[in-house]
Design a protein around this motif. Sequence first.
Motif, PDB file in Angstrom:
ATOM      1  N   MET A   1      -3.544   8.776  -8.636  1.00  0.00           N
ATOM      2  CA  MET A   1      -3.181   7.902  -7.328  1.00  0.00           C
ATOM      3  C   MET A   1      -2.441   8.669  -6.595  1.00  0.00           C
ATOM      4  O   MET A   1      -1.090   8.860  -7.022  1.00  0.00           O
ATOM      5  N   LYS A   2      -2.428   8.885  -5.407  1.00  0.00           N
ATOM      6  CA  LYS A   2      -1.571   9.544  -4.475  1.00  0.00           C
ATOM      7  C   LYS A   2      -0.532   8.641  -4.224  1.00  0.00           C
ATOM      8  O   LYS A   2      -0.660   7.529  -4.158  1.00  0.00           O
ATOM      9  N   ARG A   5      -0.771   6.150  -1.258  1.00  0.00           N
ATOM     10  CA  ARG A   5      -1.675   5.013  -1.609  1.00  0.00           C
ATOM     11  C   ARG A   5      -0.914   3.813  -2.541  1.00  0.00           C
ATOM     12  O   ARG A   5      -0.995   2.672  -2.709  1.00  0.00           O
ATOM     13  N   LEU A   6       0.062   4.455  -3.618  1.00  0.00           N
ATOM     14  CA  LEU A   6       0.711   3.668  -4.701  1.00  0.00           C
ATOM     15  C   LEU A   6       1.666   2.893  -3.720  1.00  0.00           C
ATOM     16  O   LEU A   6       2.102   1.797  -4.071  1.00  0.00           O
ATOM     17  N   GLU A   8       1.476   2.073  -0.580  1.00  0.00           N
ATOM     18  CA  GLU A   8       0.876   0.946   0.359  1.00  0.00           C
ATOM     19  C   GLU A   8       0.523  -0.244  -0.784  1.00  0.00           C
ATOM     20  O   GLU A   8       1.077  -1.465  -0.472  1.00  0.00           O
ATOM     21  N   LEU A   9       0.237  -0.178  -1.931  1.00  0.00           N
ATOM     22  CA  LEU A   9      -0.161  -1.229  -2.950  1.00  0.00           C
ATOM     23  C   LEU A   9       1.303  -1.905  -3.435  1.00  0.00           C
ATOM     24  O   LEU A   9       1.102  -3.061  -3.449  1.00  0.00           O
ATOM     25  N   TYR A  51      -9.397  -2.647  -0.026  1.00  0.00           N
ATOM     26  CA  TYR A  51      -9.230  -1.466  -1.274  1.00  0.00           C
ATOM     27  C   TYR A  51     -10.164  -1.409  -2.422  1.00  0.00           C
ATOM     28  O   TYR A  51     -10.934  -2.616  -2.435  1.00  0.00           O
ATOM     29  N   ARG A  52      -9.996  -0.800  -3.224  1.00  0.00           N
ATOM     30  CA  ARG A  52     -10.867  -0.776  -4.422  1.00  0.00           C
ATOM     31  C   ARG A  52     -10.836  -1.938  -5.262  1.00  0.00           C
ATOM     32  O   ARG A  52      -9.434  -2.377  -5.390  1.00  0.00           O
ATOM     33  N   GLU A  55      -7.472  -1.653  -7.593  1.00  0.00           N
ATOM     34  CA  GLU A  55      -6.235  -1.532  -6.948  1.00  0.00           C
ATOM     35  C   GLU A  55      -5.974  -2.858  -6.595  1.00  0.00           C
ATOM     36  O   GLU A  55      -4.641  -3.496  -6.696  1.00  0.00           O
ATOM     37  N   LYS A 171      -3.129   2.447   6.817  1.00  0.00           N
ATOM     38  CA  LYS A 171      -3.287   2.262   5.497  1.00  0.00           C
ATOM     39  C   LYS A 171      -4.784   2.762   4.865  1.00  0.00           C
ATOM     40  O   LYS A 171      -5.631   2.190   5.462  1.00  0.00           O
ATOM     41  N   GLY A 172      -4.664   3.582   4.002  1.00  0.00           N
ATOM     42  CA  GLY A 172      -6.026   3.954   3.308  1.00  0.00           C
ATOM     43  C   GLY A 172      -6.860   4.716   4.147  1.00  0.00           C
ATOM     44  O   GLY A 172      -8.140   5.048   3.741  1.00  0.00           O
ATOM     45  N   GLU A 175      -8.992   7.777   2.717  1.00  0.00           N
ATOM     46  CA  GLU A 175      -9.666   7.757   1.520  1.00  0.00           C
ATOM     47  C   GLU A 175     -11.062   8.600   1.626  1.00  0.00           C
ATOM     48  O   GLU A 175     -11.550   9.085   2.419  1.00  0.00           O
TER      49      GLU A 175
END
Length: 175
Positions: A1-2, A5-6, A8-9, A51-52, A55, A171-172, A175
């Motif tokens: 995971m980039k 992205r981490l 953002e989560l 998101y997935r 996530e 965000k995201g 992808e």
Amino acid sequence: MKIKRLTELSLLTALALIIFVVELQIPNLSPIAGVKPGLANIITVYAVYRYRWGETALILLARILLGALFTSNPSAIIYSLSGGFLCLLGMLLLKKIIPMNHLWLCSVLGAVLHNIGQIAAAVLIMRTAAVLLYLPPLVLSGCIAGTITGLAAQLVLKRTQKNISKGVKTKGQDE
């Protein structure tokens, strides 16, 4: 995971926790114990459509565990996990048939599943079906709360989608 992205989560998890803690300061407006708006679920509903699944599950799990830690209420973990993950599973399935512009419907059904999951946990823990009497008022309050959280999440998602279509990096996007 980039890292992006981490981050953002992590920010979404922090936001959900802040909303959760602030919501605890609001007095219960219902005579029925356990009825609350569940405003932190705005983040979960948003994440389901943005998101997935893994996530989104991480955001939910972190919010539940950290929320129980912050409130010193470890017994709430069982109810929150059972309700939260049944809700998440249902919303992930519904996402396939409910488009983003009707996301609030997914949220309503998710809220009802959340209540069903919590009541199921209560029945198992208390070993009595008497708790099922709480289900009708909880479902009604879940429909109301699910509509509010769903409309809020839909608004946020719509705004972020507009930014993406305008070429604003959000965000995201990568992808």
